[in-house]
Write a protein that holds these residues in place. Structure first.
Motif, PDB file in Angstrom:
ATOM      1  N   ILE A  56       0.872  -1.182   0.000  1.00  0.00           N
ATOM      2  CA  ILE A  56       0.000   0.000   0.000  1.00  0.00           C
ATOM      3  C   ILE A  56       0.904   1.226   0.000  1.00  0.00           C
ATOM      4  O   ILE A  56       1.649   1.448   0.953  1.00  0.00           O
ATOM      5  N   ASN A  57       0.872   1.995  -1.086  1.00  0.00           N
ATOM      6  CA  ASN A  57       1.787   3.131  -1.227  1.00  0.00           C
ATOM      7  C   ASN A  57       1.088   4.284  -1.941  1.00  0.00           C
ATOM      8  O   ASN A  57       0.621   4.105  -3.059  1.00  0.00           O
ATOM      9  N   PRO A  58       0.998   5.455  -1.306  1.00  0.00           N
ATOM     10  CA  PRO A  58       1.299   5.793   0.081  1.00  0.00           C
ATOM     11  C   PRO A  58       0.535   4.914   1.061  1.00  0.00           C
ATOM     12  O   PRO A  58      -0.553   4.435   0.742  1.00  0.00           O
ATOM     13  N   GLY A  59       1.131   4.770   2.254  1.00  0.00           N
ATOM     14  CA  GLY A  59       0.677   3.738   3.177  1.00  0.00           C
ATOM     15  C   GLY A  59      -0.581   4.072   3.955  1.00  0.00           C
ATOM     16  O   GLY A  59      -0.768   5.189   4.413  1.00  0.00           O
ATOM     17  N   ASN A  60      -1.430   3.071   4.093  1.00  0.00           N
ATOM     18  CA  ASN A  60      -2.614   3.133   4.943  1.00  0.00           C
ATOM     19  C   ASN A  60      -2.501   1.987   5.919  1.00  0.00           C
ATOM     20  O   ASN A  60      -2.451   0.845   5.486  1.00  0.00           O
ATOM     21  N   PRO A  61      -2.384   2.192   7.211  1.00  0.00           N
ATOM     22  CA  PRO A  61      -2.550   3.451   7.949  1.00  0.00           C
ATOM     23  C   PRO A  61      -1.252   4.213   8.211  1.00  0.00           C
ATOM     24  O   PRO A  61      -1.275   5.183   8.958  1.00  0.00           O
ATOM     25  N   THR A  62      -0.161   3.831   7.587  1.00  0.00           N
ATOM     26  CA  THR A  62       1.146   4.289   8.084  1.00  0.00           C
ATOM     27  C   THR A  62       1.614   5.620   7.521  1.00  0.00           C
ATOM     28  O   THR A  62       2.584   6.188   8.002  1.00  0.00           O
ATOM     29  N   ALA A  63       0.999   6.095   6.436  1.00  0.00           N
ATOM     30  CA  ALA A  63       1.294   7.408   5.859  1.00  0.00           C
ATOM     31  C   ALA A  63       2.687   7.514   5.253  1.00  0.00           C
ATOM     32  O   ALA A  63       3.113   8.603   4.875  1.00  0.00           O
TER      33      ALA A  63
END
Lengths: 526, 526
Positions: free
Chosen positions: B270-277
Motif C-alpha cells: 500500500i503506497n502511500p501507506g494506509n494506515p502508516t502514511a
C-alpha cells in the motif's frame, strides 16, 4: 532442456533489447545499473499465475449472457465499422441481455432530473435551474439532500445505504404489499447481483451445501454458486404448463440432493421469470412459501421484474406479501427479496442501483450480513437515490406526474406489444414453440432441431442451440443466447431473446429471423 | 421436550394472534383458510440459518474501520440528537474512515458539473445550461456521451468499462508514468474494493494459499483474504524506520510461510501507506519489484493515495513505472495496480468509482478476470466517468482550469497542514510517538500504555488500544480505530486517526485529545 534454455535465452535477449530501446527514449536516468545486471543474471521467468494455478472455482464459473456469442458479435461489429458491407446486415441487434437503454429506451425524465440535481447541488438555488428542471424534481432533490448527512452525495454512506432513502424504500414496499416494511431490513447494493453474492457467501460453506435453482435460470445464480464453491441443485420448470413451478418437482430434487449428502440451504425463485417470462400465480407462491417453511430453506426471491407484467390476468405479488398473507412472520420464514433499478420501466442498468430486503433472520445473522456489506463500505449514492425514486415515483398533483405516467405507460405498453409480436412470430415458425410472454423482458422459445442440424453442430464441436444462435448471428446480426447457458431439459433446445429492441425495429427483426429460420430448416430438414 | 412443545405452542398462538390482527385490518381477503390450518398443523420453527450453520469464513472476516467502535459512535450520536447535552461533547467527530466529504470537504466543481450533465443530457442543448455550467464541462460531457454507445448513460457498459473512458484513463496513466498503458488492461470497478476481491478470488484456492500483507494494513486485505479462505502472511513494517518496508523481512516471512506448507501467491503493498502514511522511496520499490520477480509473486499495488503526498522530499511513483524503468515488461512481472475516485483531492467516496490496471498476465488468465467482471455486468457509469475525469482533469486554457487548480491545491495544502498539526500535537503528548505524515489520509501514533491501563482493559475484556479508543470516544466524541484492527507488533498499541476534519475543527480536536490523554495518563500512570 537444452532447447528450452536456448529459447529462454533468445527471448530474454529480445526482451532486453526491446526494453532498452524503450527506456533509452524515455527514462534512461531511472535505470540503475544494478537492476540491469540482476535482470541479466536472472533467467527465471515462469509466470506468477497460470491457468493451472488459479482458483478452479473461477474456471468452473460460466456466464453465457456475456459469453462466447457476445464476443463474436463484438468482433462482427468491429468488422462492420472497419468495412461497411462486409456482412449481410448493417447493424448488430443485441437481444442477448436485458439492457433497454442500450437499444434506445429513454430514461424517465423525473428520475434523471433528480439525479443531476443531487450530483451538482450548487445549482439548486439558481434561478436558471427552475427553467431547466421541474418543480417537483427540485423539491425532491432538496428532500433527498436533507436525508444525507451534510448533504454529502460524495461521502460513503451507512453500509446498508442512507437511512432516509431506506425509509422511502420501506414505505414503497409497504404501499406495494399492504404489510409493514422495516428500513433496517433493507440493504442497498450496486444492482441486485452483489446482493445475490452476499447471500451465497453467507450460505455456502462447501460443495456439500446446495442451492435449489430453477432450470432454466438466470446464469448469475449458477455463476455465483460456482464461484462460492457450492452445489446447484436444479429443479425443472414445466415448459408444457407455461414453465410452471411444481412443488412435487421441488420435493423430488430436494430428496435426491439429500440422498447424495447435500444440505440444501436455500431456494431461488425468479418471479417474473428470467428467461421464462412466466408470472407465478399466488396459490403457487403460497405452496412455495409453505415448502420453504417446512423444509427450513431460505427463500431467495429474485423480484427484479416486479413492474414487468404484460397480461391482464396476471399480477405480481411479492413473496413477502404472500408469506405475511398466510400469517407467516419473522419467525416462520427467512426471505431475501432482490430488487434492481435495472429492470422495470426504468431500465437504468448502468446506474447499478438495487437492494435486498431481508426478513426472518436472527440479529446475529444480520450482523454478519452487515459486516459483509461494510467490507465494501457502501453502494454508489446515485444508485441508492435512484432505488428510492423507483419505489417512490411522482404522485398525483406533482408537476411531473402526468409526464411521468405517460413515459412509464408508453414503455410498458410498448414492451407488451413487442412481446406479443415476437411471441406470435416465433410460434408461426416451423418447429418453434414459444411460451406466453407474461412478464420480464425475454422469450425462451423451444426449437425442434432436425437431426441433420444436430450432426452439423457436433461436427462443428458446438452445442446444437449454440450452433443455431451462431448461424443466426452470422446471417442476421441478431444476438440471442443459447438455451444451454440457462439450462434446459437434456435433449431440448432453446434460445433466449429479449423483447427490448425499439418498436420500429421489430418488423425487421421478425422478417430477418423468419427468413433465416426458413433457410436454416431448408438446409437441415431431415 | 414437553416444555419445548408448550413454549412453541404458546409462541405460535401469540404469533397467529398478532398476524391475524394485522391481516384483519389489511388483507383478510388474501388469507386462504388452507394455510391457516397448515400453519396451525406445523409446529416446526427451527430457523433456516443459525450462526452455527453459516459460512465460517464470514464469521472469521473482520473489518474494524466500520466495527464496534463505530457502532458505539452511532449510538452516542443518536443519544445526542435525542437529548442534547447528554454527553460531554456536542458532536461526534468521525476520524475513523477516509471519508473527506462526510466532514465537509467540497467536491471539485468541474467533476460534478460533468456528472450532472451526463446524468441529464437533455439539458445540454438548452441555453440556460450555459449560464449554469462551465463551457469546458459542457464540451467534456459531449465528448463523454460520444464515447458511450448511443450516449446511453443508463445502459450496462462493456464489463471492463466504457472503452472511450478506458482510453482516457490509459492516456492519464501514460502521462503520469512516461510508459505506455493499454486500455485493455483497465478494469473499471465500483471503487477499488471489488477489484481487490476479484484478485483474491482469482489467486486463492484454499487456506494453503498465502498473500503477503503489510502489518499494519488496511483491513480490506485481511477481510477479503478471510472471506476467500486464504492465509494472510504478515510482514511487519519497521516503525522505527518510518514504517519502512524491509526486503529481509519479506524474505523471512516468505520462507516461514513456505516452511508451513503455504504457497505464497502475491504481495500486497500500500503506497502511500494506509494506515502508516509512509511514501516509499523509489529504490525500495525497485527492491520490491525484484523480489516479486524472483519469487514469482503477483504484486498487488494499492495506489489509491497517489495524489496524497504532503512532503516535498517524497514523490509518488507507480509500481508499473518503477518496473518498466528497471527494464521489466509484460513477461517479467504480474502486477495489479488499484486506483479509486474516493481518495486523492477529489474524495468522491460515495460515487464508487475506481479501476485496476492489470499487466503481466497471460491472455487465458485475463479471460478469467474478464469473466468475473462480466458476472456483475459492469461498474456504475457515473463512477466510470469520474474515474476518467480524475485521470484527465481540466488543462491549461480550459475555462475551469484556474478554479479547478485552486480547489485542488486548496484541499491538498490544507490536508498537509492538518497532517502536520496533528502529528506535532500527538508527538507532544506523554508516551505517544507519531510517524511522519508523508502521505495518504491517516496518522498511526503509537501509545505507550501504562500497565495499570492494560490491566483495566483486561478487566473490561477489551484490547488495551480498543479500551483507550473507547474512553477517548466517550470523553470527547472523537472516533479513531484501535491499532488491533490493522495489526501491530504484539505488545505495541496504536490507533488510526484520519487527518480529514476541516481545518477550523483541528484546534478543538487537538485540545480535546490532549486534555483526554492527560487525564487518562493521570488516571493510569504506573
Amino acid at each position: 532442456m537444452r532447447r528450452f534454455v536456448l529459447f529462454a535465452s533468445l527471448r530474454n535477449h529480445f526482451r532486453r533489447r526491446f526494453h532498452s530501446h524503450y527506456i533509452n527514449q524515455n527514462q534512461t536516468h531511472l535505470l540503475s545499473s544494478r537492476f540491469l545486471s540482476s535482470s541479466m543474471a536472472s533467467s527465471k521467468s515462469s509466470p506468477a499465475v497460470t491457468i493451472d494455478t488459479i482458483n478452479p472455482k473461477v474456471i468452473k464459473c460460466q456466464y453465457a449472457v456475456r459469453g462466447e456469442i457476445v464476443i463474436l458479435a463484438q468482433k462482427l461489429q468491429q468488422e462492420l465499422q472497419a468495412k461497411p458491407g462486409s456482412h449481410p446486415f448493417d447493424e448488430i441487434l443485441y437481444c442477448n441481455i436485458g439492457n433497454p437503454q442500450s437499444l434506445g429506451q429513454q430514461p424517465i425524465t423525473f428520475f434523471r432530473e433528480v439525479l443531476a440535481l443531487c450530483d451538482h447541488p450548487a445549482i439548486l438555488d439558481r434561478s436558471e435551474a427552475q427553467a431547466l428542471f421541474s418543480t417537483d424534481s427540485i423539491s425532491r432533490a432538496w428532500e433527498i439532500l436533507d436525508q444525507i448527512p451534510g448533504a454529502a452525495t460524495g461521502a460513503y454512506s451507512h453500509s446498508q445505504g442512507i437511512k432516509g432513502l431506506r425509509d422511502t424504500i420501506a414505505a414503497g414496499i409497504e404501499a406495494r404489499d399492504g404489510f409493514p416494511a422495516d428500513p433496517n431490513d433493507i440493504f442497498l447494493t450496486d444492482g441486485a447481483s452483489p446482493a445475490v453474492h452476499v447471500m451465497m457467501t453467507l450460505l455456502i460453506r462447501s460443495e456439500k451445501d446446495g442451492i435449489l435453482c430453477p432450470i432454466p435460470q438466470y446464469p448469475l445464480y449458477s455463476a455465483s454458486i460456482a464461484l462460492h464453491g457450492g452445489t446447484l441443485v436444479p429443479y425443472y420448470l414445466d415448459e408444457a404448463r407455461g414453465w410452471g413451478l411444481e412443488i412435487s418437482e421441488l420435493k423430488k430434487q430436494l430428496e435426491d440432493a439429500k440422498a447424495k449428502g447435500i444440505t440444501v440451504r436455500a431456494l431461488v425463485v425468479i418471479n417474473p421469470g428470467n428467461p421464462t417470462a412466466q408470472v407465478l400465480a399466488e396459490e403457487n407462491q403460497q405452496d412455495i412459501v409453505e415448502f420453504c417453511k417446512q423444509e427450513g430453506l431460505v427463500l431467495l426471491a429474485d423480484e427484479v421484474y416486479q413492474e414487468n407484467v404484460y397480461v391482464p390476468e396476471k399480477k405480481f405479488n411479492s413473496f413477502k406479501k404472500v408469506a405475511r398473507s398466510m400469517g407467516y412472520g419473522e419467525e416462520d420464514i427467512s426471505l431475501a427479496s432482490f430488487q434492481s433499478v435495472s429492470k422495470g420501466y426504468y431500465g437504468e442498468c448502468g446506474k447499478r442501483g438495487g437492494y435486498m430486503e431481508v426478513t426472518g433472520f436472527t440479529p446475529d445473522i444480520r450482523e454478519q450480513i452487515y459486516k459483509m456489506a461494510s467490507v465494501n463500505l457502501c453502494s454508489n449514492i446515485s444508485g441508492q437515490i435512484l432505488a428510492s425514486l423507483v419505489m417512490s415515483p411522482p404522485k398525483v398533483g406533482d408537476e411531473s406526474y402526468e409526464s411521468y405516467c405517460a413515459e412509464r405507460d408508453g414503455i410498458l405498453l410498448s414492451l407488451a406489444r413487442r412481446a406479443k409480436t415476437l411471441e406470435d412470430a416465433l410460434n408461426s415458425l416451423e418447429g418453434i414453440t414459444c411460451n406466453n410472454a407474461e412478464g420480464a423482458m425475454y422469450l425462451f422459445p423451444r426449437i425442434q432441431l432436425p437431426e441433420k442440424a444436430i450432426k452439423a453442430a457436433e461436427a462443428a464441436k458446438c452445442a446444437p442451440d449454440a450452433f443455431y444462435c451462431r448461424r443466426l448471428l452470422n446471417a442476421t446480426g441478431i444476438v440471442v443466447v443459447p438455451g444451454s447457458g440457462f439450462g434446459q431439459v437434456p435433449g431440448t433446445w432453446h434460445f433466449r431473446c429479449t423483447i427490448l429492441p425499439q418498436e420500429d425495429k421489430i418488423p425487421a427483426i421478425v422478417s430477418r429471423l423468419s427468413d433465416f429460420h426458413k433457410s436454416f430448416m431448408d438446409e437441415y430438414r431431415d
